[in-house]
Design an enzyme around this catalytic site. Structure first.
Site, PDB file in Angstrom:
ATOM      1  N   GLU A 177      58.894  15.033  54.732  1.00 26.90           N
ATOM      2  CA  GLU A 177      58.203  15.473  53.524  1.00 26.90           C
ATOM      3  C   GLU A 177      59.181  16.072  52.524  1.00 26.90           C
ATOM      4  O   GLU A 177      60.286  16.462  52.875  1.00 26.90           O
ATOM      5  CB  GLU A 177      57.101  16.500  53.853  1.00 26.90           C
ATOM      6  CG  GLU A 177      57.443  17.530  54.926  1.00 26.90           C
ATOM      7  CD  GLU A 177      58.604  18.453  54.584  1.00 26.90           C
ATOM      8  OE1 GLU A 177      58.693  18.889  53.418  1.00 26.90           O
ATOM      9  OE2 GLU A 177      59.426  18.739  55.471  1.00 26.90           O
ATOM     10  N   GLU A 199      62.328  17.163  55.607  1.00 24.43           N
ATOM     11  CA  GLU A 199      62.703  15.784  55.255  1.00 24.43           C
ATOM     12  C   GLU A 199      62.461  14.788  56.386  1.00 24.43           C
ATOM     13  O   GLU A 199      62.493  13.585  56.182  1.00 24.43           O
ATOM     14  CB  GLU A 199      64.188  15.677  54.842  1.00 24.43           C
ATOM     15  CG  GLU A 199      64.589  16.528  53.665  1.00 24.43           C
ATOM     16  CD  GLU A 199      66.061  16.352  53.304  1.00 24.43           C
ATOM     17  OE1 GLU A 199      66.740  15.515  53.931  1.00 24.43           O
ATOM     18  OE2 GLU A 199      66.537  17.059  52.396  1.00 24.43           O
TER      19      GLU A 199
END
Length: 363
Positions: free
Chosen positions: A186, A329
């Site tokens: 994300e 991430e």
């Protein structure tokens, strides 16, 4: 003429329910076969610890003793948060857009780790507040950034369902192309604040237990962030028994998107490696919406974010790594691809006692 738009939330809810109902049961027989095979390998039973259990878990997920997980992807959902107005991050909101472009250009940490693990990075704009255009971007904007949740709901129910279904559809599209292993990633400045609010709303844990330093805020910033989460919960009164209500009122588009990825991947019998705090918050929502997806989740690592250990315990996930990471991430999840590869290689390549002519141990 009848306004069809009034039916959209209902149709989206029905599509979500269809994906949830499509999740197959965990194949206990396949997992048992994998454990039996593991006990026949030239080693003391259980001596490879979590590697053996991972192999059994993968067999139960896929229904295959040696599943082919060579096609793998980390899905990075991106979205902005209106709550950034409250000064809860060390970085400005514009960094979301800048980092998405960094992902797309291959320069972020997750890109480097994904290349090392033979995985593709799929970046999805589900809620970035700025226009984005790039040949490699999956553009599925459900909302142009969420609203400030201290003043009202972050998203409408229709926006939340749209972001959720974007995740489901993304997982299905990748599975149709042969992707068999997923990791959640994300990007969204402010999303540890939304995640803390979700976790508090769904578990009853206080903001003191769920709010952490995120991007590295000061002591003063940490106190302000806790106050912001408390205010968001007070203003919105999310229903603990309704995950969609919680997600729409104090969540984020990228968190909703990841929730959908987890449900969508599970419906195709694909393992999903869960990353850090934000991804695990999405996993909690997915588990509350669709308990059948829980056996398809693999906890990757325990991050430095304050509430992550308690959240992992809530889900019953035992993280494979402890590396003091707090990046997000999908970095921690992608690192675990190597461990899954090792577990399957041992199952497929290691000699059995019979084939190697080695005497087995006694009970």
């Amino acid at each position: 003429m009848e306004d069809k738009r009034m039916d959209e939330p209902l149709l989206r809810r029905e599509n979500l329910l269809a994906a949830i109902k499509a999740i197959p049961s965990f194949d206990e027989a396949a997992a048992a076969r994998a454990r039996l095979h593991s006990d026949r390998l030239t080693k003391p039973p259980g001596s490879l610890g979590k590697l053996e259990e991972m192999a059994a878990q993968l067999a139960g997920m896929t229904g295959e003793l040696w599943p082919d997980l060579s096609r793998r992807a980390v899905v990075v959902m991106a979205g902005d948060h209106g709550v950034c107005e409250e000064g809860i991050s060390a970085f400005p909101q514009g960094v979301t857009l800048q980092m998405v472009l960094n992902f797309l250009n291959g320069g972020a940490a997750v890109n480097v780790l994904a290349r090392a693990a033979g995985a593709e990075v799929v970046c999805v704009d589900v809620g970035v507040a700025s226009p984005l255009a790039h040949a490699g971007l999956v553009s599925r904007k459900a909302v142009w950034g969420t609203a400030n949740m201290t003043k009202g709901p972050a998203m409408s129910l229709a926006e939340t369902l749209s972001a959720l279904l974007t995740g489901v559809e993304t997982a299905h599209e990748l599975a149709n192309k042969g992707v068999a292993l997923f990791a959640t990633g994300e990007m969204g400045i402010g999303n540890t604040t939304a995640s803390a609010a979700i976790v508090s709303a769904l578990t009853g844990l206080s903001p003191e237990d769920t709010v952490g330093r995120g991007t590295g805020i000061s002591d003063e910033g940490l106190l302000r962030k806790r106050t912001v989460v408390e205010k968001a919960l007070e203003v919105n009164s999310p229903d603990r028994n309704d995950p969609l209500d919680v997600l729409s009122k104090v969540g984020g588009a990228e968190i909703a998107g990841l929730t959908g990825v987890i449900i969508g991947a599970a419906s195709r019998r694909c393992p999903i490696v869960i990353d850090g705090y934000i991804s695990t918050a999405a996993a909690l929502v997915a588990a509350r919406l669709a308990p059948a997806c829980m056996p398809y989740m693999i906890g990757s690592h325990v991050s430095q974010e304050h509430g992550h250990p308690a959240l992992l315990r809530e889900l019953g996930l035992s993280p494979l790594l402890t590396l003091d990471m707090r990046l997000g991430e999908g970095t921690g999840a992608v690192l675990c691809f190597h461990l899954l590869d090792a577990a399957l290689a041992l199952m497929g390549q290691m000699a059995t006692f019979d084939s190697a002519g080695v005497s087995g141990g006694k009970e």
